[in-house]
Design an enzyme around this catalytic site. Structure first.
Site, mmCIF file in Angstrom:
data_model
loop_
_atom_site.group_PDB
_atom_site.id
_atom_site.type_symbol
_atom_site.label_atom_id
_atom_site.label_comp_id
_atom_site.label_asym_id
_atom_site.label_seq_id
_atom_site.Cartn_x
_atom_site.Cartn_y
_atom_site.Cartn_z
ATOM 1 N N CYS A 128 8.825 10.254 -1.979
ATOM 2 C CA CYS A 128 8.884 8.660 -2.081
ATOM 3 C C CYS A 128 8.389 8.903 -0.418
ATOM 4 O O CYS A 128 9.019 8.589 0.503
ATOM 5 C CB CYS A 128 10.155 8.247 -1.737
ATOM 6 S SG CYS A 128 11.759 8.935 -3.145
ATOM 7 N N SER A 136 -0.909 1.066 0.521
ATOM 8 C CA SER A 136 -2.328 0.983 1.445
ATOM 9 C C SER A 136 -2.036 1.021 2.619
ATOM 10 O O SER A 136 -2.372 1.864 3.346
ATOM 11 C CB SER A 136 -2.853 0.003 0.865
ATOM 12 O OG SER A 136 -3.318 0.049 -0.714
ATOM 13 N N ARG A 267 -7.081 12.459 -4.284
ATOM 14 C CA ARG A 267 -7.303 11.779 -5.217
ATOM 15 C C ARG A 267 -8.045 12.364 -6.166
ATOM 16 O O ARG A 267 -8.057 11.344 -7.140
ATOM 17 C CB ARG A 267 -8.348 11.023 -4.352
ATOM 18 C CG ARG A 267 -7.711 9.938 -3.778
ATOM 19 C CD ARG A 267 -8.691 8.682 -2.164
ATOM 20 N NE ARG A 267 -7.441 8.390 -1.846
ATOM 21 C CZ ARG A 267 -7.181 7.194 -0.333
ATOM 22 N NH1 ARG A 267 -8.565 7.816 0.000
ATOM 23 N NH2 ARG A 267 -6.518 6.729 0.296
ATOM 24 N N ARG A 292 -14.932 3.816 -40.515
ATOM 25 C CA ARG A 292 -14.761 2.243 -40.938
ATOM 26 C C ARG A 292 -16.667 1.740 -41.343
ATOM 27 O O ARG A 292 -17.266 1.706 -40.381
ATOM 28 C CB ARG A 292 -14.579 1.395 -39.199
ATOM 29 C CG ARG A 292 -14.482 -0.021 -39.589
ATOM 30 C CD ARG A 292 -13.317 -0.661 -40.537
ATOM 31 N NE ARG A 292 -13.491 -2.100 -40.312
ATOM 32 C CZ ARG A 292 -12.425 -2.622 -41.275
ATOM 33 N NH1 ARG A 292 -11.041 -2.003 -42.020
ATOM 34 N NH2 ARG A 292 -12.090 -3.609 -40.750
ATOM 35 N N GLU A 388 -2.445 5.379 -5.897
ATOM 36 C CA GLU A 388 -3.197 6.625 -4.952
ATOM 37 C C GLU A 388 -3.892 5.694 -4.223
ATOM 38 O O GLU A 388 -5.728 6.078 -4.047
ATOM 39 C CB GLU A 388 -3.859 7.822 -5.498
ATOM 40 C CG GLU A 388 -4.278 9.302 -4.542
ATOM 41 C CD GLU A 388 -3.247 10.217 -4.152
ATOM 42 O OE1 GLU A 388 -3.264 10.475 -3.927
ATOM 43 O OE2 GLU A 388 -2.407 9.495 -4.649
ATOM 44 N N GLY A 389 -3.746 4.557 -3.797
ATOM 45 C CA GLY A 389 -5.064 4.162 -3.283
ATOM 46 C C GLY A 389 -6.106 3.129 -4.079
ATOM 47 O O GLY A 389 -6.807 3.381 -5.217
#
Length: 408
Positions: A128, A136, A267, A292, A388-389
């Protein structure tokens, strides 16, 4: 020091095949159901626990892989299966890493097993950090932790948001402000044990994507935790705060950049999640284009479709290479002189967003329905450019690193 290589060793190949089999046989068949239900897929997590995928030992082995490729390989395969279920399986790791990075040996041994439970009684944990007014901008965090010296307890008050497993977790790891005068360096992390009074789940978010992963607010009202629940201990905290205060006097920007460097290393794992989702959508689109037929031939025979697939595959592979480079650099201690961690996350997240959109286009009307998985993959991919930004934050970090200037 492990040399950089694009070739997985035999052990890594075996783990990759094992994970891929679980993702194909267990995760994918359950993906649509749990996306619709918008609930934590406890049966899938339990199956992962039974075979050892959902366990501290497994993630520790991958984390300490000397090549740095263990964690990104795991993330890519699980999220190739499904992003929502994948996040439900790996979400506890966010809290576990917080304890591993900051806790004492006793804290690690006490709390991490309680985060996972066992195959017969699976548990989850929550990390948390984000708040309604501090995503941010971590320096704007308002959740406070005040030390009650007489009782050797910390008293936590505030509201956390966007917490994976928030409110349903057995153990919560909460980041709080202990000294508001030194920005993000005045933060500390606390264990909130199971059934602690004052902690409650706030709003559960109904999300656009990754709907099989539980995301909610966590409300802290006079939550008292014992002194030994401060990660790292009070003596270590006091020493760190003293150093931070001195550095802040010498130059606050240097302190802020040190905090940014910490985020850089985590990251690439998010980038690997994005690679898994992008690869999955590309593969669905490729198979569809081969089978297809329109105007008497497979649609892949049309340059308009074939060129899209060529671009999709190129972006998937380029994203993986950036993620692997950053992961290897982080593991081997090479400095991110050009914000390579943020580069990998930025490129991979935007590649996932774009590749999944192209997959829908190739499938046409079918791609827009829930009868085919690319619609879900596109919804899931949207999160990678946010958590995460955000992409904007990644570009800011990269620009600041390249220029050496405090770009705003």
């Amino acid at each position: 020091m492990a040399e950089f290589t694009l070739e997985l060793n035999d052990d890594q190949k075996q783990v990759k095949e094992w994970l891929h089999g679980f993702a194909a046989d267990v995760i994918r068949p359950a993906a649509a159901e749990w996306d619709e239900r918008e609930e934590t897929p406890w049966p899938v997590i339990q199956e992962a626990a039974k075979i050892g995928i959902y366990s501290l030992d497994f993630y520790a082995q991958q984390f300490f892989d000397p090549t740095g490729l263990g964690i990104p390989m795991v993330m890519e395969e699980l999220f190739w299966g499904d992003a929502g279920i994948g996040l439900s399986i790996v979400g506890t790791g966010l809290a576990a890493v917080g304890v591993l990075a900051n806790g004492t040996e006793e804290q690690i041994g006490t709390w991490i097993p309680q985060m996972y439970g066992d195959a017969d009684d699976v548990k989850v944990a929550a990390f948390c950090s984000s708040e309604p007014d501090a995503g941010s901008d971590v320096a704007s965090m308002r959740t406070r932790a005040v030390y009650d010296e007489a009782k050797d307890e910390w008293v936590l008050n505030g509201t956390k948001t966007w917490a994976t497993n928030g409110g349903i977790a057995n153990v919560h790891v909460v980041v709080a402000v202990v000294d508001p005068d030194i920005g993000s360096k005045g933060h500390a992390s606390f264990i909130v044990p199971p059934n602690t009074p004052g902690l409650s789940q706030g709003q559960k978010f109904k999300k656009h994507g990754i709907r099989a992963s539980h995301t909610a607010e966590v409300v802290l009202e006079d939550v008292r935790v014992p002194g030994h629940c401060l990660l790292g201990g009070k003596e270590k905290l006091d020493e760190r705060l003293a150093r931070a205060r001195e550095r802040a006097k010498a130059g606050g920007e240097r302190v802020k950049n040190a905090a940014m460097a910490t985020f850089e290393a985590s990251r690439p794992a998010v980038g690997a999640m994005a690679v898994g989702t992008a690869r999955a959508a590309y593969e669905v689109a490729l198979d569809y284009a081969k089978t297809r037929s329109q105007f008497g031939r497979p649609i892949i025979d049309n340059q308009g479709v074939a060129f899209q697939l060529a671009d999709m595959r190129t972006r998937v592979d380029a994203a993986r290479l950036l993620v692997w480079r950053a992961s290897w650099m982080a593991t081997t201690g090479k400095p991110f002189t050009s914000a390579e961690g943020s580069m990998s996350k930025l490129y991979a997240s935007e590649a996932a967003r774009d590749v999944t959109a192209q997959a829908i286009q190739i499938l046409g009307g079918n791609g827009y329905t829930r009868e085919y998985p690319v619609e879900r993959m596109h919804r899931d991919a949207a999160i990678y450019t946010i958590f995460e930004g955000t992409s904007e934050i990644q570009r800011l970090v990269i620009a600041r690193t390249l220029s050496g200037m405090p770009i705003r």
